[in-house]
Design an enzyme around this catalytic site. Structure first.
Site, mmCIF file in Angstrom:
data_model
loop_
_atom_site.group_PDB
_atom_site.id
_atom_site.type_symbol
_atom_site.label_atom_id
_atom_site.label_comp_id
_atom_site.label_asym_id
_atom_site.label_seq_id
_atom_site.Cartn_x
_atom_site.Cartn_y
_atom_site.Cartn_z
ATOM 1 N N ASP A 32 0.828 -1.208 0.000
ATOM 2 C CA ASP A 32 0.000 0.000 0.000
ATOM 3 C C ASP A 32 0.859 1.253 0.000
ATOM 4 O O ASP A 32 0.498 2.269 -0.613
ATOM 5 C CB ASP A 32 -0.917 0.007 1.225
ATOM 6 C CG ASP A 32 -2.032 -1.016 1.102
ATOM 7 O OD1 ASP A 32 -2.721 -1.253 2.108
ATOM 8 O OD2 ASP A 32 -2.211 -1.575 0.007
ATOM 9 N N LEU A 82 -36.107 -8.514 -7.582
ATOM 10 C CA LEU A 82 -36.323 -9.945 -7.743
ATOM 11 C C LEU A 82 -37.421 -10.435 -6.819
ATOM 12 O O LEU A 82 -37.609 -9.907 -5.722
ATOM 13 C CB LEU A 82 -35.032 -10.719 -7.425
ATOM 14 C CG LEU A 82 -33.814 -10.430 -8.302
ATOM 15 C CD1 LEU A 82 -32.609 -11.209 -7.782
ATOM 16 C CD2 LEU A 82 -34.090 -10.797 -9.749
ATOM 17 N N LYS A 115 -26.189 -12.858 -2.611
ATOM 18 C CA LYS A 115 -27.112 -11.715 -2.532
ATOM 19 C C LYS A 115 -26.537 -10.733 -1.512
ATOM 20 O O LYS A 115 -26.690 -10.903 -0.308
ATOM 21 C CB LYS A 115 -28.515 -12.151 -2.135
ATOM 22 C CG LYS A 115 -29.514 -11.001 -2.207
ATOM 23 C CD LYS A 115 -30.920 -11.447 -1.880
ATOM 24 C CE LYS A 115 -31.886 -10.261 -2.050
ATOM 25 N NZ LYS A 115 -31.521 -9.098 -1.240
ATOM 26 N N LYS A 314 -33.645 -16.335 -0.037
ATOM 27 C CA LYS A 314 -33.257 -15.639 1.193
ATOM 28 C C LYS A 314 -32.922 -16.627 2.306
ATOM 29 O O LYS A 314 -33.533 -17.686 2.424
ATOM 30 C CB LYS A 314 -34.389 -14.711 1.659
ATOM 31 C CG LYS A 314 -34.810 -13.657 0.644
ATOM 32 C CD LYS A 314 -33.755 -12.586 0.469
ATOM 33 C CE LYS A 314 -33.699 -11.633 1.632
ATOM 34 N NZ LYS A 314 -34.858 -10.753 1.733
#
Length: 671
Positions: A32, A82, A115, A314
């Protein structure tokens, strides 16, 4: 090309390359510190020659000056949501529907993804350069968050590679990893800033900052999962192929995308992800399952606001165990006394839960709950905490019974429980400060009188200082009196007075809803207003006459009749009208003269609409002679089912009532 131009081009190319390795490939080549050194060098060179700064330079992620408001962006291709399934049986039924529609006995190839629990966004690239970004909004119109999205290092400002389309709109999810979320809250606690309840809220708050410099400090990231606009180019003919192409162009894609060649393989993927959920490092609330073939997707098409070729599977609500430390009793606007469990704080599904509703005395008895008990807490739908059960095997010795109050905990009035009802109520009415507060909050709410700027804290102070006793008192407030409230300056006070003046012009239906009559929601208020037309006619109606209104039975009719029979309620209405509250005179509609398929029909709307708001749909239906009811019964003629239509649709199918979708409704509205 000048030497400095060559140097700038090389630095930008190098930085983009390392951003791609870090955010997309998850394989950084440099520390970094080295990345930071290259970025500093680029900034120094651009400071020497600001005329050579390009919009897609990695330095341009930090954002411009703060905005005063977000502009709107209309989605050229609607951002659909959805449908959901919650168990294996429902998924298998969905799989069968897909195969039946395709008239195929062969297994469908599914593309399965995580999801993500973040915010859906669309990002438009023109000739490979990021030009705009927007939230999903209502699916048709979102907010312009371009300046903020440019600060997210995972999102390339310029795509790299070959065959990039002239216009490409990608869809995906902006989210906040758990480590970043914890760091934000840790810093907030140390500095006295806003502490977020969960990573999704933190991501939303970060992405909707009017100052992009604040967004730039938040470690947001992004995964791409689909496409909206595609012009001047081609994409692979499978969903997975498209995701791999996006990744090749520099867009981040989840590494958990998997092809499944059978329903069982999908279920295995679901359970594996569920098992890995705690170790992912970011929040998800299920998996998304899509037909992989674009040709089959096109063949399957859409229904309402959702594709037929995809579904969200879900996860069950997450549960945790904790202890009930106390039970307090809250009083609502109708006097309902609700017991609330005060819990030993516990993390459930990413949220710190310290309270849970116990609903009523019957629920406490059903649970066998005592103060001090160890209980299982669930966030139903990952939102509302509730007590599932008592862990009796681990009941501590020191527990005590929960005693339901015999007098209102706020005003001391007697309480009553009507036979056949589960709710215990305070009988104090508006002399009860709690009921008064909640009644006034309801009266000014957006779907009632819609008084902009009249928040809960203002109402609390107005009641506590005895400035307001009834809704009519609100319209007698002056800027001078409001200025005396905490954190209320002269300008804010005048804004509230102006908002109250504006709110006087309303509709009959909104006015009825604002009165807070028990069991009278928006749909029932609209039905009463449409049926009776005038306040005078409604006030004079008998219980039998009230029951002629669609969706009004004996219970609702009795509540409405009793409300208008109460002298104090009639007095408040007279005062409100005297203060200037008004609405348009009713338009008399002769249903027999209306040439419309909706004329004279009792219609029920259920689910979400994509082409217009529910209020607009109701207004257009009523204008065409329909009676819009709030629930399905044998009196219902037609049900209009939008996205995620639930129990009302099921009841309509059970009763054999005609059901149409939004597209058919729009066609008939124009007929």
């Amino acid at each position: 090309m000048e030497p400095i131009e060559q140097q700038l081009t090389e630095l930008r190319t190098t930085l983009r390359h390392h951003e791609y390795l870090y955010h997309v490939m998850d394989a950084p080549e440099i520390p970094d510190a080295e990345y930071d050194r290259l970025m500093r060098e680029l900034r120094e060179l651009e400071a020497q020659r600001p005329d050579l700064i390009t919009p897609d330079s990695p330095t341009q992620r930090v954002g411009a000056a703060p905005l005063t408001a977000f502009n709107q962006i209309r989605h050229e291709v609607p951002m659909l949501s959805l449908d959901n399934v919650f168990d294996e049986e429902s998924f298998l039924a969905f799989n069968k529907r897909v195969q039946d529609r395709l008239k195929s006995t062969e297994n469908v190839i599914w593309c399965c993804e995580l999801k993500l629990d973040g915010l859906a966004v669309s990002i438009l690239y023109e000739n490979g350069v990021l030009v705009s970004a927007a939230t999903r909004g209502d699916g048709t119109t979102g907010e312009d968050i371009t300046s903020n999205v440019r600060t997210i290092r995972a999102i390339p400002l310029k795509l790299h590679g070959d065959n990039i389309p002239a216009r490409l709109e990608v869809r995906g999810e902006v989210f906040l990893p758990q480590a970043g979320f914890e760091k934000i809250n840790e810093d907030a606690r140390r500095t006295g800033g806003k502490v977020f309840a969960n990573p999704r809220n933190a991501a939303a708050g970060s992405l909707r900052q009017l100052d992009p410099r604040i967004t730039a400090k938040r470690p947001l990231t992004f995964f791409c999962y689909g496409v909206g606009i595609l012009e001047g180019g081609e994409l692979p003919d499978t969903h997975l192929g498209r995701l791999l192409q996006f990744k090749a162009w520099g867009l981040p894609v989840s590494d958990r995308v998997t092809l499944c060649d059978s329903p069982q393989a999908v279920l295995d993927f679901y359970h594996n992800v569920e098992k890995d959920r705690p170790t992912l490092g970011f929040d998800i609330d299920g998996v998304v399952i899509k037909v992989n073939s674009l040709a089959l997707q096109e063949q399957l098409g859409f229904v309402a606001r959702a594709p037929r070729w995809a579904v969200a599977f879900k996860f069950p609500a997450q549960e945790q165990m904790t202890f009930v430390r106390d039970v307090e009793f809250q009083v609502g606007r109708t006097g309902a006394i609700t017991p609330v469990a005060r819990l030993e704080p516990v993390q459930v599904a990413g949220v710190l839960v310290s309270n849970a509703t116990l609903h009523n005395a019957d629920e406490i008895e059903r649970l066998g709950l005592r103060i001090g008990d160890k209980v299982v807490i669930r966030r139903a739908g990952d939102v509302i905490p509730q007590v599932v059960n008592v862990v009796l095997s681990e009941r501590p010795e020191e527990t005590r019974p929960i005693v339901f109050p015999t007098h209102c905990p706020v005003c001391g009035s007697d309480v009553e429980r009507v036979e056949g009802e589960a709710v215990t109520r305070c009988t104090g009415g508006l002399i009860c400060g709690a009921q008064r507060k909640e009644s006034l909050k309801h009266f000014v709410s957006r779907r009632a009188m819609d008084v902009d700027g009249m928040g809960d804290k203002i109402i609390d102070q107005l009641v506590e200082r005895e400035y307001v006793h009834t809704p009519a008192d609100l319209f007698r407030l002056t800027a001078g009196k409001l200025t005396g409230l905490d954190r209320m300056g002269p300008k804010s006070a005048q804004n509230v007075v102006n908002a109250l003046e504006k709110a006087k012009a309303t509709t009959f239906a909104r006015f009825l809803y604002a009165l807070g009559i028990r069991e009278v929601g928006e749909a029932t208020a609209a039905g009463l207003a449409a049926y009776f037309g005038t306040l005078e006619a409604l006030q004079a109606a008998t219980i039998d006459e009230l029951q002629k209104v669609p969706d009004v039975g004996i219970v609702v009719a009795t509540h409405v009749f009793n409300f208008f029979a109460e002298e104090s309620n009639r007095d408040v209405i007279v005062q409100l009208l005297a203060e200037g509250v008004h609405w348009p005179a009713p338009v008399v509609i002769n249903v027999q003269e209306i040439d419309s398929p909706f004329a004279g029909k009792t219609v029920v709307l259920t689910g979400s609409l994509s082409q217009m708001s529910r209020d607009d749909a109701k207004a257009r239906l009523v204008a065409l002679g329909a009676k819009v009811a709030g629930s399905v019964s044998k009196k219902t003629d037609l049900v209009i089912a939008g996205e995620a239509a639930g129990s009302k649709l099921a009841k309509a199918q059970e009763l054999g009532i005609n059901v149409i979708d939004e597209a058919e409704m729009i066609r008939l509205l124009g007929a």
